[in-house]
Motif scaffolding. Structure first.
Motif, short mmCIF file in Angstrom:
data_model
loop_
_atom_site.label_atom_id
_atom_site.label_comp_id
_atom_site.label_asym_id
_atom_site.label_seq_id
_atom_site.Cartn_x
_atom_site.Cartn_y
_atom_site.Cartn_z
N LEU A 371 0.06 -2.35 4.29
CA LEU A 371 -0.03 -1.06 3.61
C LEU A 371 1.14 -0.17 4.01
O LEU A 371 1.50 -0.11 5.19
N THR A 372 1.71 0.51 3.03
CA THR A 372 2.75 1.48 3.34
C THR A 372 2.11 2.75 3.88
O THR A 372 0.91 2.97 3.76
N GLU A 373 2.93 3.62 4.46
CA GLU A 373 2.39 4.86 4.99
C GLU A 373 1.82 5.74 3.88
O GLU A 373 0.78 6.38 4.05
N SER A 374 2.45 5.75 2.72
CA SER A 374 1.92 6.55 1.62
C SER A 374 0.59 5.98 1.13
O SER A 374 -0.32 6.73 0.75
N GLU A 375 0.44 4.65 1.12
CA GLU A 375 -0.82 4.04 0.73
C GLU A 375 -1.92 4.37 1.73
O GLU A 375 -3.07 4.63 1.35
N ARG A 376 -1.59 4.39 3.01
CA ARG A 376 -2.56 4.75 4.03
C ARG A 376 -3.01 6.20 3.84
O ARG A 376 -4.20 6.52 3.94
N GLN A 377 -2.07 7.09 3.57
CA GLN A 377 -2.41 8.49 3.36
C GLN A 377 -3.26 8.68 2.11
O GLN A 377 -4.22 9.46 2.12
#
Length: 393
Positions: A371-377
């Motif tokens: 998961l990318t950081e934007s997906e996690r957020q």
């Protein structure tokens, strides 16, 4: 009608002679219809055509979205408590088939935490199995742009906040009634983690149909998650399910397992080992003598070599029908059927092993699937965490 306690099917125990039709009534699932099977993308997959995936929950929204080119996803995971065998891998190749045909988004959660709670193994052993299992999953060849792999302990920054939110929706009495009394508080909490796995694609990408192709013993996880989704506190659809029968053990009908004494065909087995295991251990549906077999024929319904070919290792429907017919007539011998199954399985494993050997270091290969950081957020935000939450920092 068998007695109610003739068999047991739960996420943590499968015992007895399983009546799959009775399980539908017990679990409240529906048989997969001919119309639904026809909606799967061409070429239809043998697991669907041959009723290995035999039951479903809300499969139609997923199939409609797949056929219309709309967002849709699959969640199919792995509990890394040992080496993977052929019974573990076929749901992942099924997911890849759908991804190849319709661009399905595939999420693969690794429940290393659950296996530590459940098994008498150290954290180090679970970690080692996780690494080895990850390499086998990467060897399947998923599209990195359309696949996310989540390891519970490594991705705790997103898994735990979501599980915390969902845990408040599940009572202890529900856990006890669904799974039996848990052995420890980790297993008591785990249904909230499993709900996180099943809802994560929607929490990242937004509301869309999600399908969970799993063996029927894992259906309780889906039922608990569907109850959480139905409360409508989160903008998610109830995940659908595609429920499969068990690939039989070499010793006969039942679930193939790497955690008991029954032999299993491992993904790491070489050709010689595959042939030896099939020849030595594969339960035969044939007669006790050649003369009797020629006169009476064999029973493909219980013959493990035939069942392996039928489930996954023979693509041609015409071929499996011919083999069944000739076996029943007695013109095809048990030994000949074993050789066919061993050859097909060995060919499959050699191709899988070659792809695995071609992989680079695990950390480098895995990075493109995380998961990318934007997906996690996005996932944390859709679960109700504010943008200024400390978990994002």
């Amino acid at each position: 009608m068998p007695a109610e306690d003739d068999f047991t099917v739960t996420p943590y125990a499968v015992e007895g002679d399983i009546d799959y039709d009775r399980l539908l009534d017990k679990f409240g699932a529906d048989a997969l219809t001919a119309e639904q099977k026809a909606k799967f993308p061409d070429p239809g997959h043998p697991l669907v055509r041959r009723d290995v995936f035999y039951a479903e929950r809300d499969v139609d929204p997923f199939l409609d979205a797949a056929n219309e080119g709309k967002p849709h996803s699959i969640v199919t995971g792995r509990g890394p408590s040992g080496p993977m065998h052929i019974g573990h891998i076929f749901p992942f190749y099924f997911a890849k088939y759908l991804q190849d045909q319709t661009g399905t988004l595939v999420y693969i959660p690794f429940s290393d935490d659950e296996k530590y709670f459940l098994k008498d193994k150290s954290l180090g052993e679970i970690s080692d199995y996780t690494r080895e299992n990850l390499l086998d999953l990467l060897a399947v060849g998923f599209d990195p742009e359309r696949t996310r792999i989540i390891v519970d302990t490594a991705d705790a920054d997103v898994v735990y906040p979501l599980a915390t939110a969902f845990a408040k929706e599940v009572t202890q009495s529900t856990v006890d009634a669904t799974y039996g009394e848990p052995e420890n508080i980790g297993l008591s909490f785990y249904p909230a983690v499993q709900a996180t796995h099943l809802l994560l694609p929607q929490l990242v990408e937004g509301r869309h149909p999600t399908l969970v192709p799993i063996a029927v013993d894992q259906d309780p996880h889906v039922r608990v998650c569907r109850d959480i989704a139905a409360k409508q506190r989160y903008d998610v659809a109830k995940p659908g399910a595609l429920l499969s029968k068990f690939l039989p053990s070499l010793e006969g009908p039942g679930k193939m397992s790497s955690s008991d004494d029954a032999p299993s065909i491992l993904l790491s087995d070489d050709r010689e080992t595959v042939f030896d295991k099939i020849r030595t251990h594969a339960y035969s549906g044939g007669q006790t003598s050649l003369k009797e077999h020629r006169e009476q024929g064999g029973n493909p319904e219980v013959d493990v070599s035939y069942q392996f070919l039928y489930y996954f290792f023979e693509e041609s429907d015409e071929q499996v029908e011919r083999l069944a017919r000739e076996y029943q007539q007695g013109s095809l011998l048990s030994g000949e059927l074993k050789e066919m199954a061993a050859e097909n399985i060995a060919n499959f494993l050699e191709a899988h092993q070659e792809r695995r050997r071609a992989l680079g270091p695990l950390e480098e290969e895995l990075e493109q699937y995380r998961l990318t950081e934007s997906e996690r957020q996005d996932a944390r935000r859709r679960a109700g965490y504010p943008d200024n939450s400390l978990v994002q920092q």
